[in-house]
Motif scaffolding. Sequence first.
Motif, PDB file in Angstrom:
ATOM      1  N   SER A 148       5.437   7.697  15.227  1.00 40.93           N
ATOM      2  CA  SER A 148       4.766   9.001  15.124  1.00 40.93           C
ATOM      3  C   SER A 148       3.629   8.942  14.111  1.00 40.93           C
ATOM      4  O   SER A 148       2.576   8.417  14.407  1.00 40.93           O
ATOM      5  CB  SER A 148       5.799  10.082  14.786  1.00 40.93           C
ATOM      6  N   ALA A 149       3.819   9.476  12.914  1.00 44.40           N
ATOM      7  CA  ALA A 149       2.757   9.440  11.908  1.00 44.40           C
ATOM      8  C   ALA A 149       2.631   8.032  11.328  1.00 44.40           C
ATOM      9  O   ALA A 149       3.556   7.216  11.404  1.00 44.40           O
ATOM     10  CB  ALA A 149       3.037  10.454  10.819  1.00 44.40           C
ATOM     11  N   LEU A 150       1.485   7.781  10.712  1.00 48.59           N
ATOM     12  CA  LEU A 150       1.136   6.437  10.251  1.00 48.59           C
ATOM     13  C   LEU A 150       0.300   6.550   8.992  1.00 48.59           C
ATOM     14  O   LEU A 150      -0.544   7.441   8.876  1.00 48.59           O
ATOM     15  CB  LEU A 150       0.336   5.738  11.358  1.00 48.59           C
ATOM     16  N   ALA A 157       0.319  -2.860   3.864  1.00 43.42           N
ATOM     17  CA  ALA A 157       0.880  -2.818   5.219  1.00 43.42           C
ATOM     18  C   ALA A 157       0.741  -1.407   5.784  1.00 43.42           C
ATOM     19  O   ALA A 157       0.427  -0.455   5.061  1.00 43.42           O
ATOM     20  CB  ALA A 157       2.346  -3.242   5.199  1.00 43.42           C
ATOM     21  N   LEU A 158       0.996  -1.272   7.088  1.00 45.87           N
ATOM     22  CA  LEU A 158       1.016   0.028   7.746  1.00 45.87           C
ATOM     23  C   LEU A 158       2.458   0.510   7.805  1.00 45.87           C
ATOM     24  O   LEU A 158       3.350  -0.247   8.178  1.00 45.87           O
ATOM     25  CB  LEU A 158       0.436  -0.062   9.157  1.00 45.87           C
ATOM     26  N   TRP A 159       2.678   1.769   7.443  1.00 47.16           N
ATOM     27  CA  TRP A 159       4.003   2.366   7.473  1.00 47.16           C
ATOM     28  C   TRP A 159       4.001   3.531   8.453  1.00 47.16           C
ATOM     29  O   TRP A 159       3.047   4.324   8.477  1.00 47.16           O
ATOM     30  CB  TRP A 159       4.414   2.840   6.084  1.00 47.16           C
ATOM     31  N   CYS A 160       5.053   3.642   9.252  1.00 44.98           N
ATOM     32  CA  CYS A 160       5.104   4.708  10.255  1.00 44.98           C
ATOM     33  C   CYS A 160       6.512   5.280  10.340  1.00 44.98           C
ATOM     34  O   CYS A 160       7.495   4.627   9.963  1.00 44.98           O
ATOM     35  CB  CYS A 160       4.661   4.201  11.624  1.00 44.98           C
ATOM     36  N   THR A 161       6.601   6.492  10.825  1.00 45.64           N
ATOM     37  CA  THR A 161       7.899   7.071  11.145  1.00 45.64           C
ATOM     38  C   THR A 161       8.264   6.709  12.576  1.00 45.64           C
ATOM     39  O   THR A 161       7.414   6.688  13.459  1.00 45.64           O
ATOM     40  CB  THR A 161       7.876   8.596  10.975  1.00 45.64           C
TER      41      THR A 161
END
Length: 299
Positions: A148-150, A157-161
């Motif tokens: 979902s969100a990012l 790094a990239l973190w997402c839900t």
Amino acid sequence: MNTFSEKQGTGSVEEFTVSDADAGPYALAEGPDGALWFTLVHRGAVARRDPDDGRVTVHPVGEGPTVIVPGPDGALWFTEYRTHRIGRITPGGDYASFAPLTPGGGPFGITAGPDGAVWFTLSAADRIGRVTMDGEVTEYPAPGAFPSALTTGPDGALWCTLNQGDAVGRLTTDGHGTAYPLPAEGAAPVGIAAGPDGALWFTEIGAGRIGRITVGGDITEYPLSDPAARPHAVTAGPDGALWFTEWGSGRVGRITVDGDVTAYALSRPDSEPHGIAVHDGALWCALETGSLARIEVRS
């Protein structure tokens, strides 16, 4: 999991009508021109609110524009959920869009990455994409279901839900993914933002909690006093706290890095607050009923 008491905020809350109720202001961001830009998810448009006189200019784009962020190139970038494209608009109103490699992916979250590109989630395809300023697109498998969100983390790094995976995901810029399951059952996380404490903060819309995860994967959850508040979006405020919208209760919340929560009531409990962002030193959130709300906390 921490417990605490929730206070009612005493800050100033103003609301500004920017569209009819059917247009659906959804997410917002401060642009490089100092204006407040926001998506109109049901109208297929992106709008600009002038910082001086409040005048609103509407720009037609693809259908279903959702999350919007400033890009590394001085333009605004956003996801077009229903046309399955990534949009770009300059402060002057020039619009372009780019197609992900996977058709029908349902792009939702978007962020400026640590590598000079824009990254986005393809929620319906369980993939995460990257688009350069020249329009070159790359995709990687997401580390779990329904990204979902990012956001970009402090670790580069990239973190997402992972909304349907009840987890938070981490993806390196070369595509290596890791998932961190959440303790709360049915958490259904949505919003995520880098906090001032070197951790990532996120909302659990299904469990009525605010979560915190360190870059090492340690998770803390803070339950809200109203389990049906349905916290949606979150952002780091200018005051060293995290601010979030409560879609289910028509409020805006503030949580300190120590877990103390304050709630600010909007004009209507059914105002449907979604996106939230810092603009001109205050917090602004998009109300899907047709307004933008400005919250300024008294010191």
